[in-house]
Design a protein around this motif. Structure first.
Motif, PDB file in Angstrom:
ATOM      1  N   ARG A 477      13.434  15.218  -9.347  1.00 26.08           N
ATOM      2  CA  ARG A 477      12.903  16.547  -9.678  1.00 26.08           C
ATOM      3  C   ARG A 477      12.931  16.800 -11.183  1.00 26.08           C
ATOM      4  O   ARG A 477      12.082  17.491 -11.718  1.00 26.08           O
ATOM      5  CB  ARG A 477      13.725  17.639  -8.969  1.00 26.08           C
ATOM      6  N   HIS A 478      13.940  16.258 -11.851  1.00 29.65           N
ATOM      7  CA  HIS A 478      14.100  16.564 -13.283  1.00 29.65           C
ATOM      8  C   HIS A 478      13.460  15.520 -14.204  1.00 29.65           C
ATOM      9  O   HIS A 478      13.504  15.675 -15.419  1.00 29.65           O
ATOM     10  CB  HIS A 478      15.592  16.686 -13.634  1.00 29.65           C
ATOM     11  N   ASP A 480      10.494  14.755 -14.981  1.00 32.07           N
ATOM     12  CA  ASP A 480       9.409  15.211 -15.867  1.00 32.07           C
ATOM     13  C   ASP A 480       9.716  16.555 -16.511  1.00 32.07           C
ATOM     14  O   ASP A 480       8.827  17.246 -16.989  1.00 32.07           O
ATOM     15  CB  ASP A 480       8.084  15.281 -15.074  1.00 32.07           C
ATOM     16  N   ASP A 481      11.005  16.919 -16.530  1.00 28.74           N
ATOM     17  CA  ASP A 481      11.402  18.185 -17.175  1.00 28.74           C
ATOM     18  C   ASP A 481      11.025  18.177 -18.651  1.00 28.74           C
ATOM     19  O   ASP A 481      11.205  17.172 -19.325  1.00 28.74           O
ATOM     20  CB  ASP A 481      12.928  18.356 -17.113  1.00 28.74           C
ATOM     21  N   ARG A 482      10.532  19.280 -19.120  1.00 34.07           N
ATOM     22  CA  ARG A 482      10.261  19.402 -20.558  1.00 34.07           C
ATOM     23  C   ARG A 482      10.762  20.772 -21.007  1.00 34.07           C
ATOM     24  O   ARG A 482      10.375  21.795 -20.437  1.00 34.07           O
ATOM     25  CB  ARG A 482       8.752  19.299 -20.846  1.00 34.07           C
ATOM     26  N   ALA A 483      11.641  20.778 -22.008  1.00 31.73           N
ATOM     27  CA  ALA A 483      12.130  22.073 -22.513  1.00 31.73           C
ATOM     28  C   ALA A 483      11.042  22.670 -23.397  1.00 31.73           C
ATOM     29  O   ALA A 483      10.388  21.956 -24.161  1.00 31.73           O
ATOM     30  CB  ALA A 483      13.404  21.858 -23.322  1.00 31.73           C
ATOM     31  N   LEU A 718      19.839  14.613 -16.812  1.00 26.10           N
ATOM     32  CA  LEU A 718      18.805  15.577 -17.223  1.00 26.10           C
ATOM     33  C   LEU A 718      19.139  16.988 -16.741  1.00 26.10           C
ATOM     34  O   LEU A 718      18.936  17.973 -17.451  1.00 26.10           O
ATOM     35  CB  LEU A 718      17.454  15.144 -16.644  1.00 26.10           C
ATOM     36  N   ALA A 719      19.685  17.080 -15.510  1.00 23.64           N
ATOM     37  CA  ALA A 719      19.973  18.406 -14.945  1.00 23.64           C
ATOM     38  C   ALA A 719      21.135  19.088 -15.663  1.00 23.64           C
ATOM     39  O   ALA A 719      21.234  20.308 -15.680  1.00 23.64           O
ATOM     40  CB  ALA A 719      20.302  18.260 -13.459  1.00 23.64           C
ATOM     41  N   GLU A 722      20.672  21.270 -19.377  1.00 33.46           N
ATOM     42  CA  GLU A 722      20.451  22.726 -19.392  1.00 33.46           C
ATOM     43  C   GLU A 722      21.780  23.475 -19.486  1.00 33.46           C
ATOM     44  O   GLU A 722      21.908  24.453 -20.212  1.00 33.46           O
ATOM     45  CB  GLU A 722      19.742  23.166 -18.097  1.00 33.46           C
ATOM     46  N   ALA A 746      15.143  17.916 -25.853  1.00 32.95           N
ATOM     47  CA  ALA A 746      15.420  19.234 -25.256  1.00 32.95           C
ATOM     48  C   ALA A 746      16.332  20.051 -26.179  1.00 32.95           C
ATOM     49  O   ALA A 746      16.174  21.261 -26.316  1.00 32.95           O
ATOM     50  CB  ALA A 746      16.089  19.066 -23.888  1.00 32.95           C
TER      51      ALA A 746
END
Length: 795
Positions: A477-478, A480-483, A718-719, A722, A746
């Motif tokens: 889920r994370h 492709d995370d982009r801040a 990645l999670a 944050e 990030a």
């Protein structure tokens, strides 16, 4: 006949030897692994992902690599095994298809003061051979160019049989390159005598202020009983002779209380006992003494090159070996390519390849004379990689622990290429990694989780990167995370002025670091970030600096002892039960007498590898049975140490066991993402990222106004990034100034102010190429960091 042969070659039945293409793990239960079974393809690149503490290292390092090393060690004779580390068999049912494992970790390189980047790779040895062949004037063999070999001369009667002649007087000489003044250290020491003794007192009154030299100890007895001076006379009244004997006397045999001993002056004794070690490896109180009493200055005889005059006088093309080692490696590679000498052509080619590997891996900015103890964890890991890139071994398992640590996004691509090159040589490459750019090149992905500690230890996904992306696991889920860039940035409350900074490769840098905001210092590896932050901001009372160095502690140390959490807990137990706090310490009165509070018994088997077994008396609980009868809130002390931080935070937060002081420390540990750690887990089992966050939690309670963090995202999933950003925000909002050296996009996107160094590494860096807000950096797009950040936020 020929037809038959051809048909045989094209026969569809594979050879039985080719069927061993998998490493099979069945029923792994090491640390928090829950009966994990997995099949890993050989000669492929497998990446292990998952949150910190999910069991990645337990599977890769604690199970696969540990068993491979243990089995190799067992092939040696019992005599050799006696000198090797003890390795117990991992808790696993079946391990099949293992190959030799080579671990390339981030442990900093040796604390030996004579170890340099050149000596830990083969580069220095090859250079010495080169100079012994081509150097003018010729001064001797390769060891004549080594700063680790001292020159020695001697004479004696050596019996040589030649026919009827027998005794022939002969002399011998060893020509080494060591500078005689500094003994190959490059630095000489000067002592502040007032820090060694109080001259108004006599020796018997405790004049010596050196750690371990008390009047009652052995050294006190030696100095007061040696007879060279009056132990009851104040030192300031000593004659010149007496003072010389106290400080500089050469080793002399003496007798004190009928015991034969050797007396030696204070200064040579301190040099041998304290200064032969790297400062970073000393105990804190000894390091404090050395900082106070000793000043290190560059050796005036060799100018810090560590080499004697003869070694410095021998040159190739007007360049001595000292000049060659001081060059930036990228320049040295050019210089080696400019030498055309057929007699040493293979040597030049091999040396050129090694130096090119440094450049390729992004370490071209180092020099060969750089002490290896000063390399960061990431630099040390990449230096170790260089040894293996040129290796002729194939079909080996290479195990990497976050190889992208300390790398700018621009350098990660280079690292990826090197990992793929190792794989393409026919090796199995296993990588523990969090960065999406590094996960992307995997042939096979194993995702562990779902949580950390007891909530982890199972396999959530196994397959391709595309499969991981489509899966609903935390990592998937994370991935492709982009801040996003901040809409508004905080206003600074002041500035910290840095003027004319010249540490390492900095070029007279002037910069105003805004205070009261989140500042990110970035730039490619070797651009001068750490030099600017650690070298130019004085670590005063108001500055808290948290780096990635190892936590010094024994195998008895754990998060509860390190953070000071155990003190309020012990006092609360003592108060509730009306007994002494010392009973609740496994290092003091409450310790199990059988294992001395270690929980395990270490059995040394002489020539064979020793073993550690759980203590039968206390069943690994570390305390005497009588101590465990005392309770607080229904729990005994061993049950409290077995709790996770999250559990303990709840337990000490309310009810009968409410301890505000302990609750505060536990909340800080949870804030930095260590909620899954158990309070009694030995510090030696923590990963690099966990150690840094443990230090951060400990320092959060300090009064400092400026916090300097060195890559706090190390080892973070990645999670969890944050959560870290939330913590940094809370720090700034509480009135602190936070300066972060970081490569994670990030964190850059989240900053209020960015200082970008570059444009390149080493002598191509050391300048400020941008300062301003992240939005301005993306809009300008004028630096490598700007380009990567723009691509990351998708503008």
């Amino acid at each position: 006949m020929s037809t038959a042969t051809r048909t045989d070659t094209q026969s569809p039945t594979p050879h039985v030897a080719d069927s061993h293409d998998l490493i099979r793990v069945q029923g792994a239960r090491e640390n928090n692994l829950k009966n994990v079974s997995v099949e890993l393809p050989k000669r492929r690149l497998t990446v292990f992902t998952g949150v910190s503490g999910s069991g990645k290292s337990s599977l890769v390092f604690g199970t696969i690599a540990a068993e491979s090393q243990r089995m190799i060690n067992e092939t040696y004779s019992a005599f050799v095994q006696g000198f090797m580390p003890t390795l117990a068999r991992p808790d696993v049912d079946v391990l099949d298809g293992l190959t030799t494992a080579i671990i390339v970790d981030q442990e900093r390189m040796g604390a030996n003061v004579r170890s340099t980047v050149g000596t830990v790779t083969d580069a220095n040895a090859m250079l010495r051979i080169l100079f012994s062949r081509l150097g003018q004037p010729h001064i001797g063999s390769p060891q004549a160019y080594s700063f680790n070999v001292a020159s020695a001369h001697g004479a004696g009667a050596v019996t040589v049989e030649r026919g009827s002649q027998k005794a022939v007087r002969q002399s011998f000489s060893i020509i080494g390159g060591m500078c005689p003044r500094c003994e190959g250290m490059g630095r000489v020491t000067d002592f502040d005598l007032s820090a060694l003794y109080d001259d108004s007192k006599s020796l018997n009154e405790g004049a010596l202020t050196i750690p371990g030299y008390s009047v009652d100890g052995w050294y006190g007895r030696i100095f007061s009983g040696c007879g060279f001076f009056d132990p009851d006379k104040p030192i300031r009244k000593f004659t010149k002779r007496e003072l010389h004997d106290l400080l500089h006397k050469e080793p002399t045999k003496i007798k004190v209380d009928n015991v034969n001993l050797t007396y030696e002056g204070l200064i040579p004794r301190i040099q041998k006992s304290f200064l032969s070690k790297d400062k970073e490896a000393m105990q804190p109180h000894i390091r404090a003494f050395v900082d106070r009493a000793v000043t290190f200055t560059t050796c005036p005889d060799c100018g810090g090159t560590r080499l004697n005059e003869a070694a410095r006088s021998s040159k190739i093309k007007d360049t001595s070996i000292a000049d060659a080692c001081a060059m930036q490696i990228s320049d040295l590679a050019e210089w080696v390519r400019s030498l055309h000498e057929p007699s040493v052509a293979p040597l030049l080619a091999a040396l050129g390849e090694t130096l090119d590997s440094f450049v390729e891996i992004g370490l071209g900015y180092l020099s060969l004379d750089r002490p290896s103890g000063t390399l960061s964890g990431g630099e040390a890991q990449r230096t170790k990689m260089i040894r293996h890139l040129g290796s002729s071994l194939t079909d080996v398992t290479y195990v990497f622990d976050e190889p992208t640590i300390g790398l700018h996004p621009h350098d990660i691509q280079r690292m990826n290429n090197l990992l793929l090159r190792l794989r393409d040589k026919g090796n199995t490459v296993l990588v523990v990694e969090h960065k999406p750019e590094a996960i992307a090149i995997a042939d096979h992905v194993v995702d562990l989780g779902p949580g950390a500690g007891t909530a982890g230890g199972t396999i959530c996904f196994e397959g391709t990167v595309e499969g991981l992306r489509a899966s609903r696991t935390l990592t998937g889920r994370h991935l492709d995370d982009r801040a996003a860039l901040k809409k508004t940035t905080r206003e600074p409350t002041g500035t910290l002025e840095i003027r004319d900074a010249t540490t390492h490769n900095l070029r007279s840098v002037d910069v105003d670091v805004p205070l009261g905001v989140l500042v990110v210092v970035t730039g490619v590896a070797g651009s001068g970030k750490s030099s600017l932050v650690h070298g130019s901001i004085p670590a005063g009372a108001d500055v808290v600096s948290i780096d990635q160095g190892a936590i010094r502690g024994s195998r008895r140390s754990n998060p509860a002892t390190y953070t000071g959490l155990l003190d309020p807990i012990r006092k609360a137990f003592a108060k509730a039960n009306g007994v002494k706090p010392a009973l609740f310490s496994a290092n003091s009165e409450g310790a199990c007498p059988t294992c001395n509070g270690a929980g395990v018994i270490y059995t040394d088997l002489g020539m064979m590898a020793g073993i550690a077994t759980t203590c039968e008396e206390c069943e690994g609980k570390r305390f005497q049975a009588s101590v465990l009868e005392y309770h607080l809130g229904g729990r005994d002390i061993s049950e409290v140490l077995a709790m996770s931080v999250t559990e303990a935070e709840e337990f000490f937060g309310a009810g009968e066991a409410r301890i505000p002081a302990a609750h505060t420390i536990l909340r800080r540990l949870a804030d930095v993402g260590l909620g899954y750690l158990s309070l009694g887990q030995p510090l030696t089992t923590l990963s690099g990222g966990e150690r840094q966050r443990l230090k951060l939690a400990t320092h959060l309670g300090e009064k400092g106004g400026v916090y300097i963090l060195d890559e706090p995202t190390t080892g973070l999933h990645l999670a969890d990034v944050e959560q870290l950003l939330g913590l940094l925000d809370r720090l700034v909002d509480s009135g602190k100034s936070v300066i972060v050296v970081e490569h994670h996009q990030a964190v850059m996107a989240h900053a209020d102010w960015i200082i970008d160094l570059g444009p390149g590494a080493g002598h191509d860096g050391g300048r400020i190429v941008f300062e301003g807000t992240p939005a301005d950096l993306v809009a300008a797009g004028s630096t490598l960091t700007g380009e990567h950040l723009a691509a990351y936020v998708g503008t």
